[in-house]
Write a protein that holds these residues in place. Structure first.
Motif, PDB file in Angstrom:
ATOM      1  N   LEU A  16      96.166  28.518  35.751  1.00 14.23           N
ATOM      2  CA  LEU A  16      97.566  28.715  36.135  1.00 14.23           C
ATOM      3  C   LEU A  16      98.385  29.278  34.982  1.00 14.23           C
ATOM      4  O   LEU A  16      99.613  29.257  35.023  1.00 14.23           O
ATOM      5  N   GLY A  17      97.700  29.761  33.948  1.00 16.44           N
ATOM      6  CA  GLY A  17      98.368  30.480  32.876  1.00 16.44           C
ATOM      7  C   GLY A  17      99.517  29.722  32.259  1.00 16.44           C
ATOM      8  O   GLY A  17      99.336  28.693  31.616  1.00 16.44           O
ATOM      9  N   ALA A  18     100.726  30.230  32.472  1.00 23.00           N
ATOM     10  CA  ALA A  18     101.911  29.658  31.836  1.00 23.00           C
ATOM     11  C   ALA A  18     102.208  28.236  32.289  1.00 23.00           C
ATOM     12  O   ALA A  18     103.047  27.556  31.693  1.00 23.00           O
ATOM     13  N   ARG A  19     101.556  27.754  33.331  1.00 22.41           N
ATOM     14  CA  ARG A  19     101.792  26.383  33.800  1.00 22.41           C
ATOM     15  C   ARG A  19     101.163  25.361  32.870  1.00 22.41           C
ATOM     16  O   ARG A  19     101.392  24.168  33.023  1.00 22.41           O
ATOM     17  N   GLY A  20     100.334  25.802  31.932  1.00 26.46           N
ATOM     18  CA  GLY A  20      99.846  24.887  30.904  1.00 26.46           C
ATOM     19  C   GLY A  20      98.393  24.494  30.996  1.00 26.46           C
ATOM     20  O   GLY A  20      97.930  23.638  30.236  1.00 26.46           O
ATOM     21  N   GLY A  21      97.632  25.104  31.894  1.00 25.74           N
ATOM     22  CA  GLY A  21      96.217  24.759  31.980  1.00 25.74           C
ATOM     23  C   GLY A  21      95.601  25.183  33.295  1.00 25.74           C
ATOM     24  O   GLY A  21      96.123  26.050  33.999  1.00 25.74           O
ATOM     25  N   ASP A  22      94.492  24.539  33.626  1.00 26.08           N
ATOM     26  CA  ASP A  22      93.757  24.864  34.842  1.00 26.08           C
ATOM     27  C   ASP A  22      93.971  23.785  35.899  1.00 26.08           C
ATOM     28  O   ASP A  22      94.080  22.601  35.592  1.00 26.08           O
ATOM     29  N   ILE A  23      93.992  24.221  37.155  1.00 25.33           N
ATOM     30  CA  ILE A  23      94.006  23.296  38.272  1.00 25.33           C
ATOM     31  C   ILE A  23      92.599  23.316  38.876  1.00 25.33           C
ATOM     32  O   ILE A  23      92.001  24.374  39.040  1.00 25.33           O
ATOM     33  N   LEU A  24      92.055  22.144  39.150  1.00 20.93           N
ATOM     34  CA  LEU A  24      90.701  22.035  39.656  1.00 20.93           C
ATOM     35  C   LEU A  24      90.698  21.506  41.078  1.00 20.93           C
ATOM     36  O   LEU A  24      91.653  20.869  41.514  1.00 20.93           O
ATOM     37  N   TRP A  61      86.029  27.593  58.902  1.00 17.88           N
ATOM     38  CA  TRP A  61      87.171  27.954  58.080  1.00 17.88           C
ATOM     39  C   TRP A  61      86.882  27.752  56.595  1.00 17.88           C
ATOM     40  O   TRP A  61      86.090  26.886  56.221  1.00 17.88           O
ATOM     41  N   ARG A  62      87.572  28.530  55.774  1.00 17.40           N
ATOM     42  CA  ARG A  62      87.457  28.368  54.325  1.00 17.40           C
ATOM     43  C   ARG A  62      88.614  27.495  53.853  1.00 17.40           C
ATOM     44  O   ARG A  62      89.786  27.858  54.022  1.00 17.40           O
ATOM     45  N   VAL A  63      88.269  26.368  53.271  1.00 21.23           N
ATOM     46  CA  VAL A  63      89.248  25.345  52.909  1.00 21.23           C
ATOM     47  C   VAL A  63      89.226  25.121  51.398  1.00 21.23           C
ATOM     48  O   VAL A  63      88.159  24.977  50.797  1.00 21.23           O
ATOM     49  N   LEU A  64      90.405  25.071  50.803  1.00 24.88           N
ATOM     50  CA  LEU A  64      90.566  24.784  49.381  1.00 24.88           C
ATOM     51  C   LEU A  64      91.372  23.501  49.239  1.00 24.88           C
ATOM     52  O   LEU A  64      92.488  23.399  49.757  1.00 24.88           O
ATOM     53  N   MET A  65      90.795  22.504  48.565  1.00 25.05           N
ATOM     54  CA  MET A  65      91.486  21.248  48.279  1.00 25.05           C
ATOM     55  C   MET A  65      91.685  21.177  46.771  1.00 25.05           C
ATOM     56  O   MET A  65      90.737  21.391  46.014  1.00 25.05           O
ATOM     57  N   VAL A  66      92.893  20.875  46.318  1.00 22.85           N
ATOM     58  CA  VAL A  66      93.168  20.910  44.881  1.00 22.85           C
ATOM     59  C   VAL A  66      93.700  19.557  44.389  1.00 22.85           C
ATOM     60  O   VAL A  66      94.345  18.817  45.123  1.00 22.85           O
ATOM     61  N   ASP A  67      93.366  19.255  43.136  1.00 27.41           N
ATOM     62  CA  ASP A  67      93.921  18.087  42.451  1.00 27.41           C
ATOM     63  C   ASP A  67      95.254  18.477  41.833  1.00 27.41           C
ATOM     64  O   ASP A  67      95.310  19.347  40.950  1.00 27.41           O
ATOM     65  N   MET A  68      96.318  17.849  42.271  1.00 23.10           N
ATOM     66  CA  MET A  68      97.623  18.167  41.714  1.00 23.10           C
ATOM     67  C   MET A  68      97.750  17.667  40.277  1.00 23.10           C
ATOM     68  O   MET A  68      96.957  16.833  39.813  1.00 23.10           O
ATOM     69  N   ARG A  69      98.736  18.183  39.590  1.00 24.36           N
ATOM     70  CA  ARG A  69      99.007  17.806  38.199  1.00 24.36           C
ATOM     71  C   ARG A  69      98.989  16.277  38.046  1.00 24.36           C
ATOM     72  O   ARG A  69      99.607  15.545  38.816  1.00 24.36           O
ATOM     73  N   LEU A  96      99.266  28.747  42.015  1.00 23.76           N
ATOM     74  CA  LEU A  96      97.923  28.842  42.584  1.00 23.76           C
ATOM     75  C   LEU A  96      97.875  29.926  43.669  1.00 23.76           C
ATOM     76  O   LEU A  96      96.938  30.730  43.716  1.00 23.76           O
ATOM     77  N   ILE A  97      98.888  29.944  44.535  1.00 21.13           N
ATOM     78  CA  ILE A  97      98.946  30.966  45.580  1.00 21.13           C
ATOM     79  C   ILE A  97      98.945  32.355  44.965  1.00 21.13           C
ATOM     80  O   ILE A  97      98.235  33.266  45.428  1.00 21.13           O
ATOM     81  N   GLU A  98      99.710  32.518  43.905  1.00 20.13           N
ATOM     82  CA  GLU A  98      99.773  33.831  43.239  1.00 20.13           C
ATOM     83  C   GLU A  98      98.455  34.160  42.544  1.00 20.13           C
ATOM     84  O   GLU A  98      97.954  35.286  42.648  1.00 20.13           O
ATOM     85  N   ALA A  99      97.891  33.183  41.825  1.00 26.61           N
ATOM     86  CA  ALA A  99      96.659  33.428  41.077  1.00 26.61           C
ATOM     87  C   ALA A  99      95.506  33.806  41.996  1.00 26.61           C
ATOM     88  O   ALA A  99      94.659  34.639  41.647  1.00 26.61           O
ATOM     89  N   GLU A 100      95.464  33.199  43.180  1.00 32.37           N
ATOM     90  CA  GLU A 100      94.385  33.463  44.130  1.00 32.37           C
ATOM     91  C   GLU A 100      94.705  34.611  45.076  1.00 32.37           C
ATOM     92  O   GLU A 100      93.852  35.008  45.873  1.00 32.37           O
TER      93      GLU A 100
END
Length: 293
Positions: A16-24, A61-69, A96-100
């Motif tokens: 996430l670049g400027a957000r300070g790290g990676d979201i997994l 369907w293609r599903v993405l589940m993310v761990d929030m900050r 995340l929407i922008e990065a992907e």
């Protein structure tokens, strides 16, 4: 239970670049199609908690589940000093929407994740196809410092005092099984939650991935305005809320919100705030309908 079950999900790490790290997080479903659904979890939980609920959707369907900050495996900063809203979580989801490069995507979430999805939809109308929210936290905007009754609410106090360290993940499962909030959970749901909800420590034990102070901060930081997000969003919204103890407190606004039919609010009989765990088949039906529309 002698060991925790290892599950076959595709790991995702998104910078996430400027957000300070990676979201997994995790992904499943056909890898050759665009992401259909992004799902965000409740406060204190993690993406993997919902694996058994959402995985059947992967047949199509293609599903993405993310761990929030501050949760699960995500590596974003979780400083609570000066924090007064969930706008940081909203902005993570927007990044995340922008990065992907996501578009025409369904956003969904449970509790805090539902509210964050709503907030993001208002800022990215061109990317969001629709919202499906499961007992989202919806309370009016409260400007100014948090009131003492919010800072010292049972939820916040309970989070601050939550036991953080156990001998092992197996010990956590044994301690939680059939108790408190986990009474209605299946074994798979509980094991999935614990798998990413605890991290190994240097002394061979495990500790909460979501720090008690961060969980408490989410219970007390309500400077966001979900009603403004309702008004500025343009996509269809389907809310399924609990019959007992709902955090979707919209009764005084329900007529205004549902006028015109873009927003549907449905109370599910016999459910608590843990509606997704209690009615997983209903969750899948609602999401399938949104993705087919």
């Amino acid at each position: 239970m002698s060991e925790l079950v290892e599950l076959r999900l595709r790991d995702r790490r998104i910078s996430l670049g400027a957000r300070g790290g990676d979201i997994l997080g995790y992904e499943f479903g056909p890898a050759d199609r665009p992401v259909d659904l992004v799902f965000s979890h409740a406060n204190g939980f993690n993406a993997r908690t919902y694996r058994s609920i959402l995985a059947p959707l992967g047949a199509r369907w293609r599903v993405l589940m993310v761990d929030m900050r501050g949760h699960g495996r995500t590596e974003l900063p979780d400083e609570v000093e000066g924090r007064d809203s969930w706008l940081d979580l909203r902005d993570d989801l927007l990044a995340l929407i922008e990065a992907e490069g996501l578009s025409n995507v369904v956003l969904s979430g449970h509790s805090m994740g539902g509210c964050v999805s709503l907030l993001a939809s208002a800022e990215a109308p061109a990317a969001v196809r629709s919202l499906v929210l499961f007992d989202p936290v919806i309370i009016p905007e409260d400007k100014g410092p948090p009131k003492p009754e919010v800072l010292n609410s049972p939820l916040a106090v309970g989070a601050r005092n939550r036991r953080a360290v156990f001998a092992s993940k197996v010990a956590v499962v044994e301690a939680y099984r059939g108790r408190g909030a986990f009474r209605a959970w299946s074994e798979d749901m509980l094991v999935d939650y614990v798998t990413d909800g605890f991290r190994d420590t240097d002394d061979g034990q495990v500790t909460l991935a979501c720090k008690p102070a961060w969980e408490a901060s989410n219970f007390t930081s309500h400077g966001q305005d979900p009603y403004d997000a309702f008004d500025r969003s343009v996509c269809p919204i389907h809310i399924l809320r609990a019959e007992v103890g709902s955090t979707c407190r919209v009764d005084d606004q329900i007529d205004r919100l549902t006028q015109g039919g873009r927003i549907r609010i449905e109370t599910v009989p016999g459910t608590s705030h843990f509606l997704p765990m209690e009615r997983p088949e209903l969750v899948r039906e609602a999401l399938e309908a949104a993705m087919r529309a």
